[in-house]
Design a protein around this motif. Structure first.
Motif, mmCIF file in Angstrom:
data_model
loop_
_atom_site.group_PDB
_atom_site.id
_atom_site.type_symbol
_atom_site.label_atom_id
_atom_site.label_comp_id
_atom_site.label_asym_id
_atom_site.label_seq_id
_atom_site.Cartn_x
_atom_site.Cartn_y
_atom_site.Cartn_z
ATOM 1 N N LEU A 1 0.970 -1.303 0.274
ATOM 2 C CA LEU A 1 -0.297 0.048 -0.052
ATOM 3 C C LEU A 1 0.993 1.096 0.001
ATOM 4 C CD1 LEU A 1 -2.348 -1.160 2.346
ATOM 5 C CD2 LEU A 1 -2.740 -1.248 0.133
ATOM 6 N N GLY A 2 2.239 1.357 0.342
ATOM 7 C CA GLY A 2 2.770 2.343 0.587
ATOM 8 C C GLY A 2 2.809 3.225 1.339
ATOM 9 N N ARG A 3 1.916 2.763 2.806
ATOM 10 C CA ARG A 3 1.762 3.691 3.844
ATOM 11 C C ARG A 3 1.558 2.293 4.626
ATOM 12 N NH1 ARG A 3 -2.981 3.563 0.320
ATOM 13 N NH2 ARG A 3 -4.674 3.098 1.730
ATOM 14 N N PRO A 4 2.106 2.932 6.246
ATOM 15 C CA PRO A 4 2.072 2.126 7.564
ATOM 16 C C PRO A 4 -0.132 1.722 7.181
ATOM 17 C CG PRO A 4 3.171 4.269 7.926
ATOM 18 C CD PRO A 4 2.514 5.060 6.628
ATOM 19 N N VAL A 5 -0.262 0.638 8.208
ATOM 20 C CA VAL A 5 -1.663 0.250 7.910
ATOM 21 C C VAL A 5 -1.645 0.152 9.013
ATOM 22 C CG1 VAL A 5 -1.023 -1.277 5.759
ATOM 23 C CG2 VAL A 5 -0.545 -2.384 7.465
ATOM 24 N N ASP A 6 -3.245 -0.175 9.752
ATOM 25 C CA ASP A 6 -3.391 -0.830 11.159
ATOM 26 C C ASP A 6 -3.877 -1.712 11.090
ATOM 27 O OD1 ASP A 6 -6.765 -0.814 10.755
ATOM 28 O OD2 ASP A 6 -6.928 0.981 9.755
ATOM 29 N N GLN B 1 -7.066 -1.717 -4.423
ATOM 30 C CA GLN B 1 -8.017 -1.150 -5.027
ATOM 31 C C GLN B 1 -7.784 -0.063 -3.703
ATOM 32 O OE1 GLN B 1 -12.084 -2.886 -4.734
ATOM 33 N NE2 GLN B 1 -11.955 -2.688 -6.674
ATOM 34 N N LEU B 2 -7.293 -0.454 -2.589
ATOM 35 C CA LEU B 2 -6.953 0.177 -1.527
ATOM 36 C C LEU B 2 -5.625 0.752 -1.849
ATOM 37 C CD1 LEU B 2 -7.462 -2.447 1.994
ATOM 38 C CD2 LEU B 2 -8.353 -0.148 1.544
ATOM 39 N N ALA B 3 -4.747 0.145 -2.112
ATOM 40 C CA ALA B 3 -3.308 1.049 -2.620
ATOM 41 C C ALA B 3 -3.885 2.167 -3.612
ATOM 42 C CB ALA B 3 -2.456 -0.500 -3.655
ATOM 43 N N GLU B 4 -4.556 2.178 -4.163
ATOM 44 C CA GLU B 4 -5.043 2.730 -5.860
ATOM 45 C C GLU B 4 -5.597 4.326 -4.718
ATOM 46 O OE1 GLU B 4 -6.929 1.148 -9.169
ATOM 47 O OE2 GLU B 4 -5.304 -0.053 -9.461
ATOM 48 N N GLU B 5 -6.648 4.397 -3.771
ATOM 49 C CA GLU B 5 -7.141 5.593 -3.049
ATOM 50 C C GLU B 5 -5.979 6.705 -2.502
ATOM 51 O OE1 GLU B 5 -9.116 3.757 0.763
ATOM 52 O OE2 GLU B 5 -10.007 2.670 -0.148
ATOM 53 N N PRO B 6 -6.216 7.626 -3.271
ATOM 54 C CA PRO B 6 -5.842 8.392 -2.939
ATOM 55 C C PRO B 6 -4.538 8.937 -1.425
ATOM 56 C CG PRO B 6 -7.338 9.585 -3.902
ATOM 57 C CD PRO B 6 -7.537 8.194 -4.199
ATOM 58 N N ASP B 7 -6.452 8.953 -0.929
ATOM 59 C CA ASP B 7 -5.845 9.815 0.718
ATOM 60 C C ASP B 7 -5.322 7.964 1.972
ATOM 61 O OD1 ASP B 7 -8.392 8.231 0.767
ATOM 62 O OD2 ASP B 7 -9.276 10.386 1.554
#
Length: 188
Positions: A135-140, A180-186
Motif C-alpha cells: 500500500l506504500g503506507r503504514p497499515v493499522d 483498490q486500497l493501494a490506489e486510494e489517493p488519501d
C-alpha cells in the motif's frame, strides 16, 4: 515402523502429524516415537516434558508455515501476495491442522495462550509488513488482522472442504480489494 529420521526436526514433524490426526490429547512421547520410528527415550531426551514438546512443536509449525506460505514475498506486488497458498495447504495439511488444533486447545488450556499468541504475532507482523509495502503506507492493526483472518479462514476451509480452486478465486478477489486500497489517493 516409519523412519523419518531421529533429528529434532524429524521429531517435531512427527509431533505435528500425531496432533493433526488425533488432536492434542493423542500427543504422547510414545506416539511421537512410534510416528518417527525412534525410541521413546529419544523423545524424552530431546524435550524433557510434554509441555516443552508442545511449545517447540508449535514454534516449529509456525516457522515451517511461514517459510512455505508466501505471506510475505517481499516484492511489494499485490499479485504476489499469498501466491501459492492453496498449494501450501495441499502439500502440508498436517501442519495447518496442527495449528488449528493448538488454537482450540489454547481455549481450554490457558497456559498455551501466551505461546500461541507470541507465535501468531509473527504471522501478524508479516501481514503488516507486506501490506504496508504493497500500500506504500503504514497499515493499522484492524486492516492487517482482517487480511490475515481472511487468509486463515481460506486455509481452514480448504483444509476441511478441499477445493483449492475456490481458495484461488477468493485470493484473486482479496488481491483486487488490496489493489483498490493501494490506489486510494488519501489512503482512507
Amino acid at each position: 515402523m516409519r523412519n523419518y529420521g531421529a533429528g529434532r526436526d524429524a521429531l517435531l514433524d512427527a509431533a505435528v502429524r500425531v496432533v493433526a490426526r488425533g488432536g492434542l490429547r493423542r500427543l504422547t512421547y510414545r506416539a511421537v516415537a512410534e510416528e518417527a520410528g525412534v525410541t521413546h527415550g529419544l523423545v524424552v531426551h530431546h524435550f524433557g516434558s510434554r509441555d516443552a514438546l508442545i511449545e517447540e512443536a508449535l514454534a516449529h509449525a509456525v516457522r515451517s508455515s511461514m517459510n512455505s506460505s508466501a505471506l510475505e514475498p517481499g516484492t511489494g506486488s499485490v499479485a504476489d501476495f499469498s501466491a501459492g497458498l492453496a498449494d501450501m495447504v495441499e502439500s502440508g495439511p498436517d501442519l495447518q491442522a496442527f495449528q488449528y488444533e493448538l488454537m482450540l486447545e489454547a481455549r481450554r488450556r490457558s497456559e498455551l495462550m501466551p505461546h500461541l499468541r507470541g507465535l501468531y504475532e509473527e504471522y501478524f507482523d508479516a501481514a503488516r509488513r507486506e501490506l504496508s509495502q504493497m500500500l506504500g503506507r503504514p497499515v493499522d492493526r484492524g486492516l492487517y488482522r482482517l487480511i490475515f483472518a481472511a487468509l486463515e479462514g481460506l486455509v481452514l476451509h480448504q483444509l476441511v472442504f478441499g477445493e483449492p480452486e475456490v481458495t484461488e478465486e477468493a485470493l484473486a478477489r482479496l488481491r483486487t480489494m488490496i489493489q483498490q486500497l493501494a490506489e486510494e489517493p488519501d489512503g482512507a
